[in-house]
Motif scaffolding. Structure first.
Motif, short mmCIF file in Angstrom:
data_model
loop_
_atom_site.label_atom_id
_atom_site.label_comp_id
_atom_site.label_asym_id
_atom_site.label_seq_id
_atom_site.Cartn_x
_atom_site.Cartn_y
_atom_site.Cartn_z
N ASP B 33 42.51 23.14 13.58
CA ASP B 33 41.64 23.92 12.70
C ASP B 33 41.42 23.22 11.36
OD1 ASP B 33 44.19 24.14 11.84
OD2 ASP B 33 44.22 26.31 11.65
N THR B 34 41.68 21.89 11.33
CA THR B 34 41.40 21.16 10.09
C THR B 34 40.43 20.01 10.33
OG1 THR B 34 43.42 19.91 10.50
CG2 THR B 34 43.56 21.70 8.92
N ILE B 35 39.85 19.95 11.55
CA ILE B 35 38.90 18.87 11.85
C ILE B 35 37.75 18.87 10.85
CG2 ILE B 35 37.13 18.14 13.49
CD1 ILE B 35 38.94 18.56 15.70
N GLY B 36 37.21 20.05 10.57
CA GLY B 36 36.08 20.16 9.65
C GLY B 36 36.46 19.70 8.24
N THR B 37 37.65 20.08 7.79
CA THR B 37 38.11 19.69 6.46
C THR B 37 38.19 18.17 6.36
OG1 THR B 37 39.45 21.69 6.47
CG2 THR B 37 39.90 20.09 4.73
N THR B 97 44.56 3.03 13.43
CA THR B 97 44.93 3.35 12.05
C THR B 97 44.70 4.83 11.78
OG1 THR B 97 42.72 2.64 11.41
CG2 THR B 97 44.51 1.06 11.10
N ALA B 98 43.68 5.41 12.43
CA ALA B 98 43.41 6.84 12.22
C ALA B 98 44.59 7.67 12.72
CB ALA B 98 42.13 7.25 12.94
N VAL B 99 45.08 7.34 13.91
CA VAL B 99 46.21 8.09 14.47
C VAL B 99 47.44 7.93 13.57
CG1 VAL B 99 47.81 8.24 16.41
CG2 VAL B 99 45.36 8.02 16.83
N ALA B 100 47.67 6.69 13.11
CA ALA B 100 48.83 6.44 12.24
C ALA B 100 48.71 7.25 10.95
CB ALA B 100 48.93 4.96 11.93
N ALA B 101 47.50 7.25 10.36
CA ALA B 101 47.29 8.01 9.13
C ALA B 101 47.46 9.50 9.40
CB ALA B 101 45.90 7.72 8.56
N GLY B 102 46.99 9.96 10.56
CA GLY B 102 47.14 11.36 10.92
C GLY B 102 48.62 11.72 11.06
N LEU B 161 45.99 14.06 16.20
CA LEU B 161 44.86 14.35 17.07
C LEU B 161 43.59 14.61 16.25
CD1 LEU B 161 44.74 14.52 20.10
CD2 LEU B 161 44.97 16.99 19.93
N VAL B 162 43.74 15.35 15.14
CA VAL B 162 42.59 15.65 14.28
C VAL B 162 41.99 14.35 13.74
CG1 VAL B 162 41.96 16.58 12.01
CG2 VAL B 162 43.25 17.99 13.62
N PHE B 163 42.85 13.46 13.24
CA PHE B 163 42.34 12.20 12.70
C PHE B 163 41.67 11.37 13.79
CE2 PHE B 163 43.84 10.95 8.28
CZ PHE B 163 43.84 12.26 7.84
N ALA B 164 42.27 11.36 14.99
CA ALA B 164 41.68 10.59 16.09
C ALA B 164 40.29 11.14 16.42
CB ALA B 164 42.59 10.66 17.31
N LEU B 165 40.17 12.46 16.51
CA LEU B 165 38.88 13.07 16.86
C LEU B 165 37.84 12.77 15.78
CD1 LEU B 165 39.98 16.48 18.41
CD2 LEU B 165 38.59 14.73 19.52
N VAL B 166 38.24 12.86 14.51
CA VAL B 166 37.28 12.57 13.44
C VAL B 166 36.85 11.10 13.50
CG1 VAL B 166 36.98 12.41 10.93
CG2 VAL B 166 38.04 14.43 11.93
#
Lengths: 249, 186, 253
Positions: B33-37, B97-102, B161-166
């Motif tokens: 529920d934070t994908i949009g943010t 890097t997105a997954v790591a940052a997430g 997961l959110v960072f990966a999807l974004v």
């Protein structure tokens, strides 16, 4: 509104969407624009209305003079044009004039007049979410008219309407022109353009390739196609009335 | 904020709400529920993302009726700032890097939400997390440890997961759309 | 189940800010007190708030549904797994301090749920928009809080369309958690991209209707803010400030 050698490119685009267009739109006239998808008709409306590059980004060269800041725009799909703030059609239509802080009575008067113009007074107390696409599009046009625009641009405004609704909307355009509005409408619908516009621009590849009265520049209405197939000389009659007049003569 | 930014923020909030509901409907062990943010943080910037996060928190409460979530609005601010910073550093350019940052955000977010959950609600808040907390507690872990462990396990998976999807969304963004968001160019 | 319930109670007729202020006040009070008895007094006050609006029956059910799972977990977490001293309830040892803690946390939860579900049931969204407009609340804030709620059903309908389309291409939504996680990409990406494609039209449509206009917007039917409304809100403020003063100063001195 006047454009002189206007060329416009969207940000990041390699080729301009509008190329060297010169054009003047007078108050009290209906001007039509037509062309294939990607011909630049939508872009011409955005530039003519002063929305590009102000809101879209990109670069405009050439001269542009817009004599009014009361400009309205209508798109094809109603859902994207609602505020989402109103639970009644009246509140939706009143949103624009109310935003300007006009007194309550003047807001309601503008709202009532716009609802009447579009023939949707009977929907005034309905929730916009409960309306059909066609009803909603008429509410959207009413919402824009409630701002009393001096320049009104419409991008295929009847795409979501049934034939009767589309006829009614196009019949309203010359009426708005009579009240002094400059109307610029883009649509692939040559038949209705032929009936409402006193001048039509045909676009190809971002350029205006033809410009003149409908009878001189349009040749792809059903009647015109039949006339051409029948060996009738150009300019082709665009609707049944013109065909009959030609034959009788 | 420009009108266009405002429209993008509204979109981000709606994405938060709808994708959150989809995740719940699919019975996934994550919130999403934070994908949009996070998306708003990458497209517009930190301020808009904070607004999107806080609005989502309020509307989530209004839609679900569960107003106990309101104090977790603080977490939304942390997420917005972290995501904007990660975007600035280019974390979304590659999936890895997105997954790591997430993952990093998971740690930060859980470190923010666990104390709220512990002090304000005695460790009993969102359903799945509380179940994990209870199991850990039954196994003999002290309550603060159980609350923290439950928060971390969920948040690490969720935020990665959110960072990966974004990152995938940003990569699929057509060029003519991407150029309209100056934040992306940096 | 949750949402505005039309009615004619004093709270329904009150200025929309008043029920919201009372609900916020009850939330703050629930955290200001820490004795189980005092917490449940706040719960009783929240129930009274609901009853006075004639919506107690309506809000009790969703409140119970939302609170029950947490109550059960609190009872296990603190009551059964809590520290000494214990009392024997039949065959199980029940922690006394844990039980008290469960009562406090469970009570806060109940108070918050009752208070805000009541506010939700008594404040009509249309009147709230009018009230905020009349108060000169910035357009952006009103827009985000209210108009997002009308976007959600449309986005949800689009999720359904995307699911249908992707299922035609062989996407499966069932299966192991990992398989369900994998289904997310083909769902989320088209959803977000299609929504982003509409941003420009939405911004333009708002622009021509005065979205950027500065200055106060006209409220067509501004709700009346009576003297009673203002008195109630002031009383809530005073009670909350007093409770926190007592909590932080009174307890120490």
């Amino acid at each position: 509104m006047a454009l002189d050698a206007a060329t416009f490119a969207y940000p990041g685009a390699r080729t301009p969407a509008l190329l060297d267009v010169s054009l003047a739109i007078e108050a009290g006239t209906v001007t039509g624009v037509t062309g294939a998808v990607g011909a630049g008709t939508s872009t011409l409306l955005l530039v003519a209305g002063g929305f590009a590059p102000r809101l879209t980004g990109g670069a405009l060269s050439g001269r542009r003079d817009i004599a009014t800041n009361r400009i309205g725009i209508v798109f094809a799909t109603p859902w994207t044009q609602l505020t989402g703030l109103a639970t009644t059609v009246r509140a939706e239509v009143a949103f624009g004039p109310a935003s300007l802080g006009r007194p309550r009575g003047s807001v309601l008067a503008a709202c009532g007049a716009a609802l009447r113009d579009l023939g949707v007074e009977h929907l005034a107390d309905r929730d916009p979410a409960s309306l059909s696409g066609g009803e909603l599009q008429r509410v959207v046009v009413a919402s824009v008219l409630a701002m009393e625009p001096e320049l009104l641009v419409l991008d295929d405004p009847a795409a979501e309407l049934d034939p009767a609704g589309a006829d009614a909307l196009y019949a309203l355009l010359p009426e708005l022109a009579r009240r002094g509005t400059a109307v610029l409408v883009a649509t692939p619908d040559s038949e209705r353009l032929a009936r409402t516009a006193e001048r039509v621009l045909v676009m190809e590849g971002g350029r205006v390739t033809r410009d003149g009265p409908p009878a001189a520049v349009l040749d792809d209405t059903d009647v015109a196609r039949i006339a051409r197939a029948a060996g009738c000389p150009a300019p082709y009659p665009l609707d049944v009335a013109a065909l009959v007049a030609r034959v009788v003569r | 904020m420009t009108l266009r930014d405002l429209v993008v923020v509204r979109l981000g909030v709606a994405v938060n709400l709808v994708v959150g509901q989809v995740a719940a409907a699919l019975l996934l062990p994550v919130y999403l529920d934070t994908i949009g943010t996070v998306l708003v943080a990458t497209l517009v910037g930190p301020r808009a993302a904070i607004v999107a996060g806080l609005t989502s928190q309020v509307l989530n409460a209004v839609l679900s009726g569960n107003f106990t979530w309101l104090p977790f609005g603080v977490v939304q601010i942390v997420i917005a700032l972290y995501a904007a910073l990660a975007a600035r550093l280019g974390a979304f350019r590659r999936l890895g890097t997105a997954v790591a940052a997430g993952f990093g955000l998971g740690i930060v977010a859980a470190s923010t939400s666990a104390p709220i959950s512990y002090y304000l609600f005695g460790g009993a808040t969102a359903g799945g997390v509380t179940a994990v907390t209870t199991v850990l507690r039954a196994l003999g872990a002290p309550l603060p440890v159980a609350v923290a462990a439950a928060s971390y396990s969920t948040d690490l998976l969720d935020k990665s997961l959110v960072f990966a999807l974004v990152a995938v969304v940003l990569r699929s963004l057509p060029r003519q759309m991407a150029v309209r968001f100056p934040m992306l160019a940096r | 189940m949750i949402g505005y319930v039309p009615g004619a109670s004093a709270l329904h007729r009150a200025h929309p800010y008043t029920p919201l202020a009372i609900a916020t006040g009850l939330l703050l009070m629930a955290f200001a007190v820490s004795a189980p008895g005092a917490v449940w007094v706040v719960v009783a006050a929240a129930a009274l708030f609901a009853a006075s609006a004639g919506v107690l029956g309506t809000v009790l059910r969703p409140a119970a549904i939302l609170a029950l799972p947490t109550w059960v977990l609190l009872t296990i977490l603190h009551g059964l797994l809590g520290g000494a001293p214990h009392v024997m309830l039949g065959p199980v040892a029940f922690s006394v301090p844990g039980g008290e803690r469960a009562l406090v946390f469970g009570g806060r939860l109940a108070a918050i749920l009752l208070a805000f579900l009541t506010a939700l049931a008594t404040v009509s969204p249309a009147r709230l928009v009018e009230a905020m407009t009349a108060r000169g609340v910035p357009f952006g804030r009103v827009y985000l809080l209210v108009s997002t709620l009308t976007v959600v059903p449309r986005l949800r309908a689009r999720v359904r369309q995307i699911v249908d389309a992707q299922q035609c291409r062989g996407l499966r939504l069932g299966g192991s958690p990992l398989a369900r996680l994998r289904a997310l990409g083909p769902l989320v990406v088209p959803l977000v991209l299609s929504a982003l494609a509409e941003v420009d039209e939405q911004a333009l449509a708002l622009d021509v209707r005065g979205g950027t206009a500065r200055g106060r917007r006209t409220a067509l039917e501004p709700p009346e803010d009576s003297r009673a409304d203002r008195a109630v809100r002031l009383a809530v403020l005073v009670a909350v400030v007093a409770a926190y003063a007592w909590k932080f100063l009174g307890a120490g001195g």
